[in-house]
Every structure is written in C-alpha cells, then in structure tokens.
Scaffold this motif. Structure first.
Motif, PDB file in Angstrom:
ATOM      1  N   ALA A   1       0.835  -1.202   0.000  1.00  0.00           N
ATOM      2  CA  ALA A   1       0.000   0.000   0.000  1.00  0.00           C
ATOM      3  C   ALA A   1       0.872   1.255   0.000  1.00  0.00           C
ATOM      4  O   ALA A   1       0.677   2.166  -0.787  1.00  0.00           O
ATOM      5  CB  ALA A   1      -0.920  -0.022   1.211  1.00  0.00           C
ATOM      6  N   GLU A   2       1.859   1.284   0.898  1.00  0.00           N
ATOM      7  CA  GLU A   2       2.743   2.469   1.000  1.00  0.00           C
ATOM      8  C   GLU A   2       4.147   2.108   0.548  1.00  0.00           C
ATOM      9  O   GLU A   2       5.099   2.134   1.324  1.00  0.00           O
ATOM     10  CB  GLU A   2       2.740   2.964   2.445  1.00  0.00           C
ATOM     11  N   TRP A   3       4.237   1.769  -0.707  1.00  0.00           N
ATOM     12  CA  TRP A   3       5.494   1.290  -1.268  1.00  0.00           C
ATOM     13  C   TRP A   3       6.634   2.302  -1.078  1.00  0.00           C
ATOM     14  O   TRP A   3       7.729   1.952  -0.662  1.00  0.00           O
ATOM     15  CB  TRP A   3       5.284   0.968  -2.748  1.00  0.00           C
ATOM     16  N   ASP A   4       6.355   3.552  -1.385  1.00  0.00           N
ATOM     17  CA  ASP A   4       7.392   4.591  -1.304  1.00  0.00           C
ATOM     18  C   ASP A   4       7.884   4.804   0.123  1.00  0.00           C
ATOM     19  O   ASP A   4       9.027   5.172   0.348  1.00  0.00           O
ATOM     20  CB  ASP A   4       6.847   5.907  -1.855  1.00  0.00           C
ATOM     21  N   LYS A   5       7.003   4.563   1.081  1.00  0.00           N
ATOM     22  CA  LYS A   5       7.362   4.834   2.479  1.00  0.00           C
ATOM     23  C   LYS A   5       8.141   3.690   3.114  1.00  0.00           C
ATOM     24  O   LYS A   5       8.991   3.911   3.976  1.00  0.00           O
ATOM     25  CB  LYS A   5       6.084   5.104   3.277  1.00  0.00           C
ATOM     26  N   VAL A   6       7.849   2.467   2.697  1.00  0.00           N
ATOM     27  CA  VAL A   6       8.510   1.312   3.293  1.00  0.00           C
ATOM     28  C   VAL A   6       9.651   0.789   2.428  1.00  0.00           C
ATOM     29  O   VAL A   6      10.311  -0.172   2.777  1.00  0.00           O
ATOM     30  CB  VAL A   6       7.498   0.169   3.533  1.00  0.00           C
ATOM     31  N   PHE A   7       9.852   1.454   1.302  1.00  0.00           N
ATOM     32  CA  PHE A   7      10.921   1.002   0.408  1.00  0.00           C
ATOM     33  C   PHE A   7      12.287   1.171   1.068  1.00  0.00           C
ATOM     34  O   PHE A   7      12.623   2.216   1.607  1.00  0.00           O
ATOM     35  CB  PHE A   7      10.860   1.793  -0.903  1.00  0.00           C
TER      36      PHE A   7
END
Length: 111
Positions: free
Chosen positions: A96-102
């Motif tokens: 869902a929050e790919w950019d944040k957990v990348f």
DNA sequence: GTGGTGACGACAC
DNA sequence: GGTGTCGCCACCA
C-alpha cells in the motif's frame, strides 16, 4: 558491504540485511550488486535460496511495482501475512505504501 | 562448451 | 495507459 563466493549468496546477505517493516525490490538489490539490468537473477537467487533451505526474509523482496510476485513460490503460508505482521499494509497483492517502506540497499549499505 | 531457464525491468507499439 | 516483447546475467543439465 557484502561479499560472497557466489552471486546468489550475496543476494542472501542483502536480503537478510533488510530491516523489519521495510521492503525492497529485485531491481534495487540487483543494482546494489552491480547488475541493475539483471533483476531476474535476484528473483532466481531467492528461488534457489528456498531450495537450499536458506532462511531469509524473502517476503520483503518484491518487484519494482511493489507487487507480491513469487508468493506462490514462497514455501511459507503467505508473504502478505508476514508483511502485515511487520506493519506493512498490503493491498491487492501489492504494498500500500510502497514509497514509504521502500528500503534501498545502495543507500542503507553505503555502496 | 552450448542451450535453456528464471520470484524482473525497461522500452515499443 | 495497458499489453507485449526483448534483454539481461548466472547456474544447471
């Protein structure tokens, strides 16, 4: 800083360095290993890791789009369940929050 | 030594 | 914008 005799062993090391609650992509690992054009090798290496009975958080490694590719290959029950337990929200087999957990190994490991 | 395969990525149409 | 195709490098038969 990761060194191993074989390419896929280096992949194991990088994957094992992925912190909980974070995920990365095959391409990112491949780029860290100097083979950005060969992300396939990373996925293939992880597949071998399962056969080799090597315990690594493979569920934290997804494709460039953040899709849970390989969940069918995962010997465990489901990657999605493990990710959710780490606080990563999964939506439709994708992060869902790919950019944040990348998690970028190139930056985290100070290439 | 050659060929085929693979949990992907980028480009072309 | 979605789908299709090619390429990419390392390991196994």
């Amino acid at each position: 800083m990761v060194k191993s005799e074989s390419f896929f062993e280096m992949v194991y090391e990088v994957v094992k360095l992925i912190p909980a609650g974070r995920v990365t992509s095959y391409g990112a690992i491949a780029a860290y290993l100097g083979m950005a054009k060969s992300a396939r090798m990373v996925g293939w290496a992880l597949n071998q890791s399962i056969k080799s009975n090597v315990e690594i958080p493979a569920h934290r490694v997804l494709n460039r789009n953040g899709l849970l590719t390989g969940k069918m290959h995962f010997k465990g029950e489901s990657m999605q369940c493990l990710l959710e337990k780490e606080g990563i929200k999964v939506k439709d087999n994708a992060i869902a929050e790919w950019d944040k957990v990348f998690w970028d190994p190139r930056e985290a490991l100070k290439l």
